[in-house]
Design an enzyme around this catalytic site. Structure first.
Site, PDB file in Angstrom:
ATOM      1  N   CYS A 319      -5.043  -7.302  -2.443  1.00 10.76           N
ATOM      2  CA  CYS A 319      -4.944  -7.048  -1.003  1.00 10.76           C
ATOM      3  C   CYS A 319      -5.632  -8.111  -0.158  1.00 10.76           C
ATOM      4  CB  CYS A 319      -5.483  -5.658  -0.674  1.00 10.76           C
ATOM      5  SG  CYS A 319      -7.248  -5.409  -1.007  1.00 10.76           S
ATOM      6  N   HIS A 378      -9.807  -1.702   0.462  1.00  8.85           N
ATOM      7  CA  HIS A 378      -8.428  -2.157   0.689  1.00  8.85           C
ATOM      8  C   HIS A 378      -8.274  -2.709   2.104  1.00  8.85           C
ATOM      9  CE1 HIS A 378      -4.177  -2.446  -0.100  1.00  8.85           C
ATOM     10  NE2 HIS A 378      -3.852  -1.661   0.906  1.00  8.85           N
ATOM     11  N   GLU A 390       1.224  -4.935   2.615  1.00 12.77           N
ATOM     12  CA  GLU A 390       0.056  -4.864   1.742  1.00 12.77           C
ATOM     13  C   GLU A 390       0.407  -5.256   0.314  1.00 12.77           C
ATOM     14  OE1 GLU A 390      -1.318  -0.856   1.162  1.00 12.77           O
ATOM     15  OE2 GLU A 390       0.666  -0.120   0.619  1.00 12.77           O
TER      16      GLU A 390
END
Length: 417
Positions: A319, A378, A390
């Site tokens: 990420c 994240h 993402e």
């Protein structure tokens, strides 16, 4: 009943509806509505379990990225100390050479008995004083050069010792990073195995919803968009933080069917909007549309690329690797290859805004329980329209999906503006 799904004490393994129960419910409106609500609840529970499994591996992945950040910093320090030590050693050598030259010059000027030579060879008092002054200056210069050479040599030794110590720390940090990576990979493999088992349950429950609602396309879309099999975190139906109610909630109480074909119930858990935080008085302006668009375009060009812990391209990402390189392509620095560092970089630059004011190009951060003190795991790029891009987790490629409110940090990062 499907196989056990590795439930925790907080989640006892449920007994899922059988096909006989689904078929029996079709003839009774109230029973049908109750069965839809029941299946919805089971899907919600599956999604929550998948979330918990995935978050653990993502947290370990973030620990690996932070460990690798420390390795990078230690590597740079070792290199810098080595250069400084080499420079000090070279300076010491130069000073020693120059001191030797001055001493030789002094010896040549004075010969054996300096005083006698000066008295004999001087034409007069003025000449004598001039020669004595020269001798004095040469002696003083020689002493200074010798002292400088000694100081440079001591500095070189000290820097070499520091470099050696830094190298030992680097070796230790590198080993720690490898351990953190192994832990993340092990947690991810365990999570994937359990999520795969959950997917079988989710597939059956989704199929039962199709039978009960008659809307196969909508149900399948919801499933493929991230219910258990694809999303290891809780996807929302693109709600606004100020209005978190899903667009098509399952009926709270049994009701008679409507004449039109019912819309497939949303197969995502209820979400709670993150608290709205008042922005600082000198918060960032609207994002630079051009830079944000460039970062988004770069991220979109990676769609379908695989997930890899520590991945930063060209064809594998995690990420924070995706967000960092996407903004680097737009000429914007957002921090190192770490969710935590990117959040802290945005914070230090005064570039955090309330998530309710999010705009295309902003960074959305996720933390365990929404906490930013040690819980960040994240980060994604908001696209607008309730969508984000993402690199989600192992087994799931780079994708565009609805932004999630579960674990969403209440402040978004705005790299430009």
């Amino acid at each position: 009943m499907l196989a056990s799904l590795g439930a925790t004490a907080a989640h006892a393994d449920p007994v899922y509806p059988s096909w006989e129960q689904v078929q029996a419910a079709q003839g009774d409106a109230a029973a049908k509505a109750a069965q839809i609500a029941s299946i919805q609840g089971y899907l919600d529970d599956l999604e929550q379990r998948a979330t918990a499994l995935s978050v653990d591996s993502l947290e370990k992945g973030e620990a690996y990225n932070q460990a690798r950040d420390a390795v990078d910093a230690a590597t740079a320090r070792v290199a810098a100390l080595g250069k400084q030590a080499d420079a000090a050693a070279e300076s010491a050598k130069t000073s020693a050479t120059r001191a030797g030259q001055v001493v030789s010059q002094l010896a040549r000027a004075g010969g054996g008995d300096v005083t006698t030579q000066l008295l004999v060879n001087s034409a007069g008092a003025d000449d004598l004083l001039a020669q004595l002054g020269s001798m004095s200056r040469l002696a003083s210069q020689s002493a200074e050069l010798i002292e400088r050479a000694k100081a440079d040599e001591n500095t070189a030794r000290s820097l070499s010792a520091q470099a050696s110590k830094a190298q030992k720390r680097l070796t230790s940090l590198a080993a720690g990073a490898e351990t953190a990576l192994a832990a993340a990979q092990a947690a991810s493999a365990a999570a994937e195995a359990k999520i795969a088992t959950q997917s079988a349950a989710a597939a059956q429950l989704t199929a039962q919803l199709v039978v009960l609602t008659g809307n196969a396309d909508a149900a399948n879309r919801a499933y493929l968009d991230g219910v258990a099999a694809q999303s290891a975190q809780q996807p929302a139906a693109n709600p606004s933080p100020a209005n978190p109610t899903p667009a098509n909630p399952a009926p709270a109480t049994p009701t008679a069917p409507t004449p039109t074909t019912p819309t497939a119930p949303v197969v995502t858990p209820p979400v709670t909007a993150p608290p709205v935080v008042t922005p600082p008085p000198t918060g960032p302006a609207a994002p630079n549309a051009s830079a944000a668009a460039a970062a988004i375009a770069y991220a979109r060009s990676q769609l379908g690329d695989r997930y890899e812990f520590g991945g930063a391209g060209p064809d594998a990402w995690d990420c924070s690797g995706l967000t960092k390189v996407s903004y680097s392509a737009a000429g914007v620095y957002i921090g190192t290859h770490s969710v935590t560092n990117q959040y802290n970089t945005m914070s230090a630059a005064g570039r955090l805004v309330p998530v309710a004011q999010r705009a295309a190009g902003d960074l959305l951060f996720y933390a365990n329980g929404g906490r930013t003190s040690g819980g960040l795991y994240h980060v994604a790029i908001y696209l607008g329209g309730g969508q984000m891009i993402e690199a989600p987790r192992a087994g799931v490629p780079v994708r565009v999906t609805g932004y999630r409110t579960s674990d969403l940090v209440s402040l978004a990062g705005r790299p430009t503006g």
